[in-house]
Design an enzyme around this catalytic site. Structure first.
Site, PDB file in Angstrom:
ATOM      1  N   SER A  54       6.491  -0.469  10.474  1.00 62.14           N
ATOM      2  CA  SER A  54       5.092  -0.179   9.727  1.00 62.14           C
ATOM      3  C   SER A  54       4.881   1.342   9.350  1.00 62.14           C
ATOM      4  O   SER A  54       5.401   2.364   9.854  1.00 62.14           O
ATOM      5  CB  SER A  54       4.218  -0.452  10.844  1.00 62.14           C
ATOM      6  OG  SER A  54       2.802  -0.281  10.444  1.00 62.14           O
ATOM      7  N   MET A  77       0.736  -1.213  -0.049  1.00 58.93           N
ATOM      8  CA  MET A  77      -0.018  -0.044  -0.241  1.00 58.93           C
ATOM      9  C   MET A  77       0.979   1.185  -0.107  1.00 58.93           C
ATOM     10  O   MET A  77       0.243   2.335   0.400  1.00 58.93           O
ATOM     11  CB  MET A  77      -0.764   0.001   1.194  1.00 58.93           C
ATOM     12  CG  MET A  77      -1.925  -1.243   1.058  1.00 58.93           C
ATOM     13  SD  MET A  77      -3.410  -0.646   2.151  1.00 58.93           S
ATOM     14  CE  MET A  77      -2.559  -0.604   3.743  1.00 58.93           C
ATOM     15  N   GLN A 134      -3.133 -11.860   7.679  1.00 55.55           N
ATOM     16  CA  GLN A 134      -3.119 -11.807   6.346  1.00 55.55           C
ATOM     17  C   GLN A 134      -2.312 -12.905   5.592  1.00 55.55           C
ATOM     18  O   GLN A 134      -2.984 -13.309   4.474  1.00 55.55           O
ATOM     19  CB  GLN A 134      -2.623 -10.484   6.105  1.00 55.55           C
ATOM     20  CG  GLN A 134      -2.305 -10.210   4.568  1.00 55.55           C
ATOM     21  CD  GLN A 134      -2.084  -8.707   4.464  1.00 55.55           C
ATOM     22  OE1 GLN A 134      -2.584  -7.761   4.562  1.00 55.55           O
ATOM     23  NE2 GLN A 134      -0.480  -8.435   4.068  1.00 55.55           N
ATOM     24  N   HIS A 164       9.130  -3.368   3.800  1.00 59.45           N
ATOM     25  CA  HIS A 164       8.800  -3.792   2.196  1.00 59.45           C
ATOM     26  C   HIS A 164      10.067  -3.867   1.420  1.00 59.45           C
ATOM     27  O   HIS A 164       9.973  -5.014   0.549  1.00 59.45           O
ATOM     28  CB  HIS A 164       8.224  -2.502   1.684  1.00 59.45           C
ATOM     29  CG  HIS A 164       6.875  -1.986   2.327  1.00 59.45           C
ATOM     30  ND1 HIS A 164       6.958  -0.733   3.017  1.00 59.45           N
ATOM     31  CD2 HIS A 164       5.679  -2.525   2.185  1.00 59.45           C
ATOM     32  CE1 HIS A 164       5.527  -0.555   3.479  1.00 59.45           C
ATOM     33  NE2 HIS A 164       4.692  -1.606   3.014  1.00 59.45           N
ATOM     34  N   ARG A 166       2.274   2.867   9.624  1.00 57.19           N
ATOM     35  CA  ARG A 166       1.734   3.495  10.438  1.00 57.19           C
ATOM     36  C   ARG A 166       2.431   3.911  11.832  1.00 57.19           C
ATOM     37  O   ARG A 166       2.009   4.889  12.519  1.00 57.19           O
ATOM     38  CB  ARG A 166       0.394   2.744  11.067  1.00 57.19           C
ATOM     39  CG  ARG A 166      -0.829   2.326  10.147  1.00 57.19           C
ATOM     40  CD  ARG A 166      -1.646   1.719  10.767  1.00 57.19           C
ATOM     41  NE  ARG A 166      -2.905   1.686   9.928  1.00 57.19           N
ATOM     42  CZ  ARG A 166      -3.282   0.547   9.160  1.00 57.19           C
ATOM     43  NH1 ARG A 166      -2.586  -0.466   9.142  1.00 57.19           N
ATOM     44  NH2 ARG A 166      -4.306   0.580   8.457  1.00 57.19           N
TER      45      ARG A 166
HETATM   46  P1  AMP Z   1       1.251  -2.940   3.545  1.00 55.59           P
HETATM   47  O1  AMP Z   1       2.112  -1.831   2.653  1.00 55.59           O
HETATM   48  O2  AMP Z   1       1.481  -2.749   4.865  1.00 55.59           O
HETATM   49  O3  AMP Z   1      -0.058  -3.532   2.934  1.00 55.59           O
HETATM   50  O4  AMP Z   1       2.561  -4.040   3.296  1.00 55.59           O
HETATM   51  C1  AMP Z   1       2.659  -4.780   2.431  1.00 55.59           C
HETATM   52  C2  AMP Z   1       3.921  -5.915   2.576  1.00 55.59           C
HETATM   53  O5  AMP Z   1       4.736  -5.667   3.337  1.00 55.59           O
HETATM   54  C3  AMP Z   1       2.969  -7.135   3.356  1.00 55.59           C
HETATM   55  O6  AMP Z   1       3.198  -8.308   2.788  1.00 55.59           O
HETATM   56  C4  AMP Z   1       3.377  -6.840   4.533  1.00 55.59           C
HETATM   57  O7  AMP Z   1       3.312  -7.855   5.710  1.00 55.59           O
HETATM   58  C5  AMP Z   1       4.788  -6.310   4.519  1.00 55.59           C
HETATM   59  N1  AMP Z   1       5.368  -5.641   5.762  1.00 55.59           N
HETATM   60  C6  AMP Z   1       5.064  -4.700   6.185  1.00 55.59           C
HETATM   61  N2  AMP Z   1       5.669  -4.272   7.214  1.00 55.59           N
HETATM   62  C7  AMP Z   1       6.683  -5.363   7.063  1.00 55.59           C
HETATM   63  C8  AMP Z   1       7.908  -5.654   8.123  1.00 55.59           C
HETATM   64  N3  AMP Z   1       8.229  -4.741   9.083  1.00 55.59           N
HETATM   65  N4  AMP Z   1       8.607  -6.444   7.984  1.00 55.59           N
HETATM   66  C9  AMP Z   1       8.406  -7.362   6.850  1.00 55.59           C
HETATM   67  N5  AMP Z   1       7.427  -7.079   5.967  1.00 55.59           N
HETATM   68  C10 AMP Z   1       6.638  -6.264   6.022  1.00 55.59           C
END
Ligand code: AMP
Length: 292
Positions: free
Chosen positions: A192, A37, A160, A44, A194
């Site tokens: 994150s 996202m 998820q 990421h 967030r």
């Molecule tokens: P998002 O942009 O939050 O939807 O995350 C996109 C992808 O990145 C998802 O598969 C998340 O699980 C992964 N992701 C987000 N934060 C982390 C993190 N700290 N370590 C590893 N993967 C992550």
């Protein structure tokens, strides 16, 4: 919105995405997809790095999916940093960004939904009604739009990940789903998008969530009572300054079913709110000590 000056191509429609993937497949090149996202961080980028190592071409999708946000959640406030994201992905050697508008993903008349009911039940599913249906539907669409050979997801969003693994099996989607361990700050806080919402004071408290889950995981591995450890962890998180705890629970890692006997793969998962920010995290429970 102007696009940055880079060699990295951005496509915004499904036909262009498919055309690129078809060319790569015609050249016998494997393709990996990393759905995101945006507001990219080192978590990421760990997925991107793994994708680069495993596949010949890497596509990153950036789509802030409205259907996985509840009515009182942070869809409008969710950070959007297109130029920075593009620069990071360009530097990482990504081949293509797929960045559809909501009207591309959900055109007029759209009505189909993907539900993975058992895995979506409990944990975040209880506290974010409709969230996993939104996730399952958008990920199914992304996989069918791109038809990659591999797709990579983070363990950070453990429920998820379980939902996606299940739907890929159930719907016979021809893709290998791979997971990447959670990338953390030096103090343990899971990266994150967030985390940007946290004030300075909250940022100092936030790592206590991971520390508490890790301590509970270690105690459980040493034979302590699971229920008592989860209750104690909840108290510790509240005492640290979090305003509420949605859940701290131990589950069987693969199925996310409630754990009856501590065995092979157990995981402690939690969600808690600090100020206005909801944090989630999870930790593997190490194999039980001999005799424990
Ligand atoms: P998002 O942009 O939050 O939807 O995350 C996109 C992808 O990145 C998802 O598969 C998340 O699980 C992964 N992701 C987000 N934060 C982390 C993190 N700290 N370590 C590893 N993967 C992550």
């Amino acid at each position: 919105m102007s696009e940055p000056d880079s060699s990295l191509t951005v496509v915004r429609d499904v036909a262009s995405l498919r055309r690129r993937v078809k060319v790569w497949h015609g050249e016998q090149r494997t393709v990996a997809l990393v759905p995101t996202m945006g507001a990219l961080h080192a978590g990421h980028m760990a997925l991107v790095k793994r994708a680069k190592a495993l596949a010949d071409a890497v596509v990153v999708s950036i789509f802030v999916n409205p259907t996985q946000f509840g009515p009182n959640e942070d869809l409008d406030a969710y950070p959007r940093r297109d130029a920075e994201d593009w620069a990071l992905l360009n530097a990482a050697g990504v081949d293509l960004i797929f960045m559809p508008d909501a009207s591309v993903m959900y055109p007029d008349g759209f009505q189909t939904a993907v539900q993975v009911p058992a895995v979506s039940q409990g944990l975040c599913g209880t506290h974010r009604p409709g969230h996993f249906e939104g996730v399952a539907t958008v990920v199914t669409k992304l996989l069918l739009q791109g038809l990659p050979d591999l797709a990579l997801f983070g363990e950070k969003d453990f429920q998820q990940l379980a939902v996606i693994k299940r739907l890929v099996i159930d719907l016979d989607i021809p893709v290998d789903v791979l997971s990447v361990p959670t990338v953390r700050e030096r103090d343990g806080l899971a990266l994150s998008s967030r985390n940007a919402y946290l004030s300075e004071d909250e940022r100092a408290i936030a790592p206590k969530f991971y520390a508490t889950l890790s301590a509970a995981a270690a105690a459980i591995a040493n034979g302590a009572d699971i229920k008592a450890c989860c209750a104690q962890a909840e108290r510790a998180v509240l005492a640290a300054g979090f305003s509420s705890v949605d859940y701290i629970e131990v589950r069987v890692a693969d199925s996310l079913l409630p754990l009856k006997v501590l065995g092979s793969e157990a995981r402690i998962l939690g969600a808690a709110t600090l100020g206005q920010t909801r944090l989630i995290d999870n930790v593997k429970i190490p194999a039980q000590q001999a005799g424990g």
